[in-house]
Design a protein around this motif. Structure first.
Motif, short mmCIF file in Angstrom:
data_model
loop_
_atom_site.label_atom_id
_atom_site.label_comp_id
_atom_site.label_asym_id
_atom_site.label_seq_id
_atom_site.Cartn_x
_atom_site.Cartn_y
_atom_site.Cartn_z
N THR A 185 41.18 48.23 42.33
CA THR A 185 41.61 48.44 40.95
C THR A 185 42.45 49.70 40.86
O THR A 185 42.02 50.77 41.29
N LEU A 186 43.64 49.55 40.33
CA LEU A 186 44.53 50.68 40.09
C LEU A 186 44.46 51.04 38.61
O LEU A 186 44.27 50.17 37.76
N SER A 187 44.61 52.32 38.32
CA SER A 187 44.67 52.76 36.94
C SER A 187 45.83 53.72 36.77
O SER A 187 46.25 54.38 37.72
N CYS A 188 46.32 53.79 35.55
CA CYS A 188 47.47 54.65 35.25
C CYS A 188 47.34 55.12 33.81
O CYS A 188 47.28 54.29 32.90
N THR A 189 47.31 56.43 33.62
CA THR A 189 47.15 57.01 32.29
C THR A 189 48.40 57.76 31.88
O THR A 189 48.90 58.59 32.64
N ALA A 190 48.87 57.46 30.68
CA ALA A 190 50.03 58.14 30.12
C ALA A 190 49.55 59.29 29.25
O ALA A 190 48.59 59.15 28.49
N ASP A 234 43.82 50.08 27.85
CA ASP A 234 42.96 50.71 26.88
C ASP A 234 43.86 51.54 25.97
O ASP A 234 44.39 52.58 26.38
N GLY A 235 44.04 51.07 24.75
CA GLY A 235 44.93 51.75 23.83
C GLY A 235 44.45 53.13 23.43
O GLY A 235 45.25 54.01 23.12
N THR A 287 45.82 53.92 28.87
CA THR A 287 45.61 53.61 30.29
C THR A 287 45.82 52.12 30.56
O THR A 287 45.36 51.29 29.78
N VAL A 288 46.51 51.84 31.64
CA VAL A 288 46.70 50.46 32.09
C VAL A 288 46.01 50.30 33.43
O VAL A 288 46.03 51.21 34.26
N TYR A 289 45.37 49.15 33.61
CA TYR A 289 44.64 48.85 34.84
C TYR A 289 45.25 47.62 35.51
O TYR A 289 45.77 46.72 34.85
#
Length: 120
Positions: free
Chosen positions: A18-23, A71-72, A76-78
């Motif tokens: 699982t990759l995650s990315c947070t703006a 997740d708004g 974060t996008v997974y």
């Protein structure tokens, strides 16, 4: 605006990751978020994307194996990948499209890539 990706690594064929990315930064709203990947010697290609309303789009090569979500509340996008194959090996890049104040155009921001290697 900055995007920080994490979760890459070495996975055995058939495994999951699982990759995650947070703006973060000056963010009023994010339109679409997603993931591209670039394998050695190849062009960067879209893996999956998800709109603000939750609509998703997948590359044919990952349909049924990868799931994108967001997740708004945390921006974060997974990207969950199952049944990983050696051909999934690539550097994965996340992105986020942010509208300007009038909503008339979008600016794409990129995260630094995270390496995913599928090998026994």
């Amino acid at each position: 605006v900055q995007l920080q990706a994490s979760g890459g690594g070495l996975v055995q064929p058939g495994g999951s990751l699982t990759l995650s990315c947070t703006a973060s930064g000056n963010i009023a709203r994010i339109d679409t978020m997603g993931w591209y990947r670039q394998a050695p010697g190849k062009f960067r290609v879209l893996v999956a994307s998800i709109t603000g309303g939750g609509g998703t789009n997948y590359a044919d090569s990952v349909k049924g194996r990868f799931t994108i979500s967001r997740d708004g509340a945390t921006n974060t996008v997974y990207l969950q990948g199952n049944s990983l194959k050696p051909e999934d090996t690539a550097v994965y890049y996340c992105y986020a499209d942010l509208p300007n104040s009038s909503g008339s155009c979008l600016t794409r921001y990129w995260g630094k890539g995270t390496q995913v290697t599928v090998s026994s």
